[in-house]
Design a protein around this motif. Sequence first.
Motif, PDB file in Angstrom:
ATOM      1  N   GLY A  67      48.660 -29.554  -8.878  1.00 48.92           N
ATOM      2  CA  GLY A  67      48.357 -28.759 -10.148  1.00 48.92           C
ATOM      3  C   GLY A  67      47.712 -27.372 -10.191  1.00 48.92           C
ATOM      4  O   GLY A  67      47.084 -27.129 -11.173  1.00 48.92           O
ATOM      5  N   VAL A  70      48.592 -24.735 -12.830  1.00 46.19           N
ATOM      6  CA  VAL A  70      48.146 -24.753 -14.055  1.00 46.19           C
ATOM      7  C   VAL A  70      46.736 -24.018 -14.318  1.00 46.19           C
ATOM      8  O   VAL A  70      46.511 -23.542 -15.363  1.00 46.19           O
ATOM      9  N   GLU A 107      56.167 -24.185 -15.008  1.00 48.25           N
ATOM     10  CA  GLU A 107      54.982 -24.013 -15.751  1.00 48.25           C
ATOM     11  C   GLU A 107      54.677 -23.003 -16.577  1.00 48.25           C
ATOM     12  O   GLU A 107      53.599 -22.923 -17.341  1.00 48.25           O
TER      13      GLU A 107
END
Length: 340
Positions: A67, A70, A107
């Motif tokens: 991730g 992000v 994303e």
Amino acid sequence: MTTSVISARLPPDIDLTKATLAYGNRALPRLNRELNDATLLTRQKSVRMLCDYLHDPQNIAGALREGITVSLKKLLADSDITVRQKSTECLYVIAGHAIGREAFLREGIIVPLSKLFDDSEDIARLNAHLAFEMLSKSPTGAEGIVEAKLVPTLVKKLKIEHDEIKELILDTLHFCMFEETQSALDSEAMEVFTELLQHKSSSIRGKAARDIMDLSVPLNGKNRAVEVKCVPVLVDLLKDTCTDVRANAAGALMMITITTKGKYTALASDAIAPLVSLVDDPTSEVRVNAVKALTCLSEAPEGRKALSDHVEKIKARTEEEVPAVVKAANCAASVITWKP
């Protein structure tokens, strides 16, 4: 000729000590945690270490699973220039991989990253445009940029950005126009490209001519090129010393002269003589585009008459080794010598 180069050197008052990289599979979780730390120095160290870590292609997949994108998306809005600079650089590296480009779309990074186009620091804007140029090389990435309605913004930035960034924007628009051209036409991109044809940089002149060729694929693009008086400037560029400029200028004329209006505008601009001189150009791409443009012009009676004196020179190209040139020359000779 000297040009300004945007520096990626960090400010002298920043602690250059990198964050300590954890061992094995704990490296990415720790980096990701520190990217979100409230302490500025911790964020600076971690994003700098992450940037180096991502330059190894083997680490990209793991970073995406963790991730990292992000976290980087959040850091794009950080108040610290060092954090923004290295975050955009990380995203540029990620955009160099297919799975990274997929992550951009998944994303929703395109719009937040585009806000860096207005960053006060040159290096942050440069990195953002590097990432966009890399993203646009994939059809889905280019489509994502178009759908985000960023083409008008990119065209606007062409007027005010540094030359180094202008080249990246021209490349990004080149790939975006493979997907859709109307938004570029509506943004007066043809006018901006035409202005850049007279830029001092041969690289920018060549890319602008290439983008005019892209934008002239649809009929309304061909008509716009004639309306903004792009054709005479392209004709002048046929004598340019740069091979790419000559090739793309001939290619753009090849597209524009498909229409009757384009043919007669090029004939009025005395395009035949410089195009005929390019038939013997040492670069095959230039020869192909020039011969194809001449073929379009010969479809007009006036063009056919003017080219009748040069048909032997064009026929001579049918004896060379490049198949594309041979095919184009045969077609041109056939059209020029056609009798009703």
